[in-house]
Structure formats: structure tokens, C-alpha cells
Design a protein around this motif. Structure first.
Motif, PDB file in Angstrom:
ATOM      1  N   ASP A 116       0.849  -1.187   0.000  1.00 48.08           N
ATOM      2  CA  ASP A 116       0.000   0.000   0.000  1.00 48.08           C
ATOM      3  C   ASP A 116       0.884   1.236   0.000  1.00 48.08           C
ATOM      4  O   ASP A 116       1.760   1.383   0.865  1.00 48.08           O
ATOM      5  CB  ASP A 116      -0.916  -0.002   1.228  1.00 48.08           C
ATOM      6  N   ILE A 117       0.658   2.129  -0.962  1.00 48.16           N
ATOM      7  CA  ILE A 117       1.480   3.338  -1.102  1.00 48.16           C
ATOM      8  C   ILE A 117       0.584   4.562  -0.987  1.00 48.16           C
ATOM      9  O   ILE A 117      -0.385   4.705  -1.746  1.00 48.16           O
ATOM     10  CB  ILE A 117       2.227   3.360  -2.453  1.00 48.16           C
ATOM     11  N   TYR A 118       0.914   5.416  -0.045  1.00 44.57           N
ATOM     12  CA  TYR A 118       0.199   6.687   0.135  1.00 44.57           C
ATOM     13  C   TYR A 118       1.063   7.795  -0.447  1.00 44.57           C
ATOM     14  O   TYR A 118       2.185   8.026  -0.012  1.00 44.57           O
ATOM     15  CB  TYR A 118      -0.084   6.922   1.619  1.00 44.57           C
ATOM     16  N   LEU A 119       0.540   8.487  -1.467  1.00 42.89           N
ATOM     17  CA  LEU A 119       1.294   9.538  -2.151  1.00 42.89           C
ATOM     18  C   LEU A 119       1.175  10.845  -1.366  1.00 42.89           C
ATOM     19  O   LEU A 119       0.186  11.561  -1.493  1.00 42.89           O
ATOM     20  CB  LEU A 119       0.766   9.736  -3.572  1.00 42.89           C
ATOM     21  N   LEU A 146      -8.485   5.393  -6.384  1.00 38.68           N
ATOM     22  CA  LEU A 146      -7.645   4.297  -5.907  1.00 38.68           C
ATOM     23  C   LEU A 146      -7.104   3.551  -7.119  1.00 38.68           C
ATOM     24  O   LEU A 146      -7.866   3.003  -7.918  1.00 38.68           O
ATOM     25  CB  LEU A 146      -8.442   3.348  -5.007  1.00 38.68           C
ATOM     26  N   ASP A 147      -5.784   3.564  -7.268  1.00 37.75           N
ATOM     27  CA  ASP A 147      -5.125   2.856  -8.363  1.00 37.75           C
ATOM     28  C   ASP A 147      -4.596   1.525  -7.844  1.00 37.75           C
ATOM     29  O   ASP A 147      -3.983   1.460  -6.769  1.00 37.75           O
ATOM     30  CB  ASP A 147      -3.982   3.692  -8.925  1.00 37.75           C
ATOM     31  N   ILE A 148      -4.821   0.466  -8.618  1.00 34.81           N
ATOM     32  CA  ILE A 148      -4.489  -0.882  -8.165  1.00 34.81           C
ATOM     33  C   ILE A 148      -3.714  -1.619  -9.251  1.00 34.81           C
ATOM     34  O   ILE A 148      -4.140  -1.669 -10.411  1.00 34.81           O
ATOM     35  CB  ILE A 148      -5.760  -1.682  -7.807  1.00 34.81           C
ATOM     36  N   PHE A 149      -2.578  -2.172  -8.848  1.00 38.59           N
ATOM     37  CA  PHE A 149      -1.812  -3.080  -9.698  1.00 38.59           C
ATOM     38  C   PHE A 149      -2.071  -4.494  -9.179  1.00 38.59           C
ATOM     39  O   PHE A 149      -1.845  -4.767  -7.996  1.00 38.59           O
ATOM     40  CB  PHE A 149      -0.317  -2.787  -9.635  1.00 38.59           C
ATOM     41  N   VAL A 150      -2.521  -5.369 -10.066  1.00 39.10           N
ATOM     42  CA  VAL A 150      -2.836  -6.740  -9.654  1.00 39.10           C
ATOM     43  C   VAL A 150      -2.077  -7.713 -10.555  1.00 39.10           C
ATOM     44  O   VAL A 150      -2.151  -7.620 -11.784  1.00 39.10           O
ATOM     45  CB  VAL A 150      -4.347  -7.024  -9.754  1.00 39.10           C
ATOM     46  N   VAL A 187      -0.730  -7.535  -4.854  1.00 40.57           N
ATOM     47  CA  VAL A 187      -1.681  -6.440  -5.040  1.00 40.57           C
ATOM     48  C   VAL A 187      -0.992  -5.180  -4.542  1.00 40.57           C
ATOM     49  O   VAL A 187      -0.487  -5.137  -3.414  1.00 40.57           O
ATOM     50  CB  VAL A 187      -2.986  -6.657  -4.245  1.00 40.57           C
ATOM     51  N   VAL A 188      -0.943  -4.150  -5.393  1.00 40.34           N
ATOM     52  CA  VAL A 188      -0.340  -2.869  -5.022  1.00 40.34           C
ATOM     53  C   VAL A 188      -1.418  -1.799  -5.138  1.00 40.34           C
ATOM     54  O   VAL A 188      -2.001  -1.606  -6.211  1.00 40.34           O
ATOM     55  CB  VAL A 188       0.865  -2.512  -5.923  1.00 40.34           C
ATOM     56  N   THR A 189      -1.697  -1.131  -4.032  1.00 41.45           N
ATOM     57  CA  THR A 189      -2.683  -0.047  -4.032  1.00 41.45           C
ATOM     58  C   THR A 189      -1.962   1.283  -3.876  1.00 41.45           C
ATOM     59  O   THR A 189      -1.055   1.412  -3.050  1.00 41.45           O
ATOM     60  CB  THR A 189      -3.701  -0.222  -2.892  1.00 41.45           C
ATOM     61  N   VAL A 190      -2.379   2.270  -4.671  1.00 37.82           N
ATOM     62  CA  VAL A 190      -1.771   3.592  -4.651  1.00 37.82           C
ATOM     63  C   VAL A 190      -2.885   4.625  -4.525  1.00 37.82           C
ATOM     64  O   VAL A 190      -3.860   4.579  -5.287  1.00 37.82           O
ATOM     65  CB  VAL A 190      -0.942   3.863  -5.926  1.00 37.82           C
TER      66      VAL A 190
END
Length: 330
Positions: free
Chosen positions: A36-39, A105-109, A114-117
């Protein structure tokens, strides 16, 4: 800010350094890792950028999409899928500034990750992260389970907002029907603005979710497709509900305008009645107010003539009132 969690043999491990995350992922090879990445300030740090671009090999266009607002979309790449979805996290005074309550919410799967940005703190992700730490064997048991929980919270945020809108519209409708003077057009227009803002992002929201209902995608197993069909159904129902609410908002505005027109008509009717009732009085007073000697002077005398004129005015008023009453004008 970056954080990650993965589970091995039912034990959760959390990591807060980008380099350590990649080392653990390559060395321990967990079945599933959630990053999980908080910009902060809408910017990626150097370590986070290297993790996404060099370690996971995400396309530069996908990474760039995380830094700027996007419409809901889904893009398929060689080793992952990139999805941009929107939800609602209500803030104070959201009826006046609803756009600030909409988040992306941007998600790489991909297989095993799972990467949430996101560019603002999302409370539901914090809750899911804490649940994953406490019960990794449940919350982190599969990629499908984690992804479903995230999507479900995003879609549910619309339903919660619609409940707030329903309560507001019911309150406004009751006040309008009661003839309350506290209702003003600004409140109704703000409600309408909120619904239209939801409709703008919700109509295209089904596109990312429908991808995960396809039987030929490589990320979701067939037995889990039913869960994502449920998400898609929720989204479709939500779109229908928003459309109905938009029609209700227009109707509410029409009811308000009708009530204003009705009150104005009542006021005009009252003023017209007053003016009509006093019209004979004005005619009589105008007649006897002329600076000439009337024949009535010789009949009544000057003082008695004044009494006669006043009585004539009162009789004309009574006659008008009786006539209006018979006509049922009031």
C-alpha cells in the motif's frame, strides 16, 4: 509512505521499507503480498518509484497514471493489470464541496501481489490492513479475497452516500410540503450537484469491475468469479439508484418551485382582494374629496355628510365581502 504485509504459514509480516519489501518478496516468496502506497503531496518517493518500475517492472504509463487524476479504467499488461477506481469518503460540508470527498484508488494486480496507490488517507484501507495483520489466514488467504474486500468497500461507499442523500432529500421534501421558510434553492441545488457528481464517475465505474468477471482472465479463479459478479451487480444497481436519485432531485426542485409559486399566488390573491375591497372606498373618498359643493350638503349638512360618506364606505366593504364569500374566493 509505503507499507506491505504478507503471510507465511498463517503468520503476518509487515514491512515499511521499499527495498526490504522487494528483498522479502524475492527471498521468502509468499503466496500473496499487499503493498500500500500513500502519495504524500501527490508524489512518489525515489524508493517507491524504483520498486514499481525496476522491481515489479510496471509500465511507466501506469506509474504516471497514479500521479494524475484518471477516469475509471482497466489496462492489461504482460504480468499485471492496472485498474483505476473511484470511491467516496465523505468530509465535513460535503454537500457544498462534494468533489473533495471523491477519491481515486489505483491498483496493480498480478500473480501473488496487489499494489494499491492513493493520494489521500483512506480509512477503509487502514481497517483492512489492521484486519490482515490480526487475521492473515482469513484476510490474506488469496488474491481474490483481498481484491474482493477492497472493491466491496469502494462500491459500498456509494451506497452509504446515497443513504445520506435520501435522508437529506426526505428532510427537504417534508420542509417544502410543510411550507417551511427555512428551505432555500441552494440546498436543493447542492443536493442535485452531489448526485450529478456521483453519476459522472459512477457511469464509467463498471468498466474496471467487469474485467474481473470474465472467465478467461488469468488472475481470478473460476470458483471466485461469482464474488466479482456480485461486485459488478452492486455497481450496476448503484448506477440505477443514482439515476433514480437524479430524477428525484429534478422533481424536488420542481416541487419547490411550485410551492414558491403557490405561496406567491396566495400572496397576490390576498393583495388583490384587499385592493378590490378598498376600491369603492377610494372611489367614494375621491368623489367627496373634490373641492365643490355637492347636492348632499343641502340634504344632510356638512357634518352629517361626513357620517353618510363613512357609512357608505363601510357598507360597500361589507357588500364586497359578502359577494366574495358567496363566490368562495376566500
Amino acid at each position: 509512505m509505503i507499507r506491505a504485509i504478507y503471510s507465511i504459514n498463517g503468520t503476518a509480516t509487515t514491512v515499511y521499507k521499499a527495498l526490504k519489501i522487494w528483498e522479502d518478496y524475492k527471498k521468502k516468496k509468499p503466496n500473496l503480498i499487499w503493498i500500500d502506497i500513500y502519495l504524500e503531496n501527490h508524489e512518489l518517493g525515489q524508493e517507491e518509484t524504483l520498486l514499481l518500475s525496476e522491481s515489479f517492472k510496471f509500465h511507466e504509463m501506469s506509474i504516471e497514471d497514479c500521479l494524475f487524476p484518471q477516469y475509471p479504467k482497466i489496462e492489461e499488461f504482460g504480468n499485471y493489470v492496472f485498474a483505476a477506481v473511484h470511491g467516496i469518503q465523505l468530509k465535513p460540508h460535503y454537500f457544498q464541496e462534494f468533489e473533495d470527498s471523491i477519491y481515486e484508488l489505483d491498483i496493480f494486480v498480478g500473480k501473488g501481489f496487489v499494489v494499491t496507490v492513493h493520494a489521500e488517507e483512506l480509512f477503509f484501507l487502514e481497517t483492512l490492513f489492521e484486519k490482515a495483520k490480526a487475521r492473515p489466514q482469513v484476510e490474506m488467504k488469496s488474491l481474490e479475497n483481498l481484491l474482493y474486500n477492497i472493491f466491496n468497500k469502494v462500491v459500498s461507499s456509494y451506497e452509504f452516500t446515497l443513504e445520506k442523500i435520501d435522508n437529506k432529500m426526505e428532510s427537504l421534501e417534508d420542509d417544502i410540503l410543510k411550507g417551511s421558510e427555512t428551505v432555500n434553492m441552494e440546498e436543493i441545488l447542492n443536493t442535485k450537484k452531489v448526485i450529478f457528481a456521483m453519476r459522472k464517475i459512477a457511469e464509467s465505474q463498471q468498466t474496471p469491475y467487469i474485467y474481473f468477471t470474465r472467465a478467461n482472465n488469468n488472475l481470478i479463479s473460476k470458483e471466485h468469479l461469482v464474488y466479482f459478479r456480485d461486485i459488478y451487480t452492486q455497481c450496476a444497481r448503484m448506477n440505477q439508484s443514482i439515476t433514480i436519485r437524479s430524477q428525484m432531485a429534478v422533481s424536488l426542485l420542481e416541487v419547490y418551485m411550485s410551492s414558491v409559486t403557490l405561496r406567491l399566488t396566495e400572496a397576490m390573491k390576498f393583495l388583490t382582494l384587499i385592493a378590490t375591497i378598498l376600491m369603492p372606498v377610494l372611489i367614494i373618498s375621491g368623489y367627496y374629496g373634490m373641492n365643490v359643493k355637492f347636492p348632499e350638503y343641502s340634504i344632510f349638512g356638512e357634518r352629517e355628510l361626513w357620517v353618510f360618506a363613512v357609512c357608505l364606505m363601510l357598507l360597500s366593504i361589507i357588500a364586497m365581502l359578502i359577494y366574495f364569500k358567496k363566490k368562495k374566493w376566500f
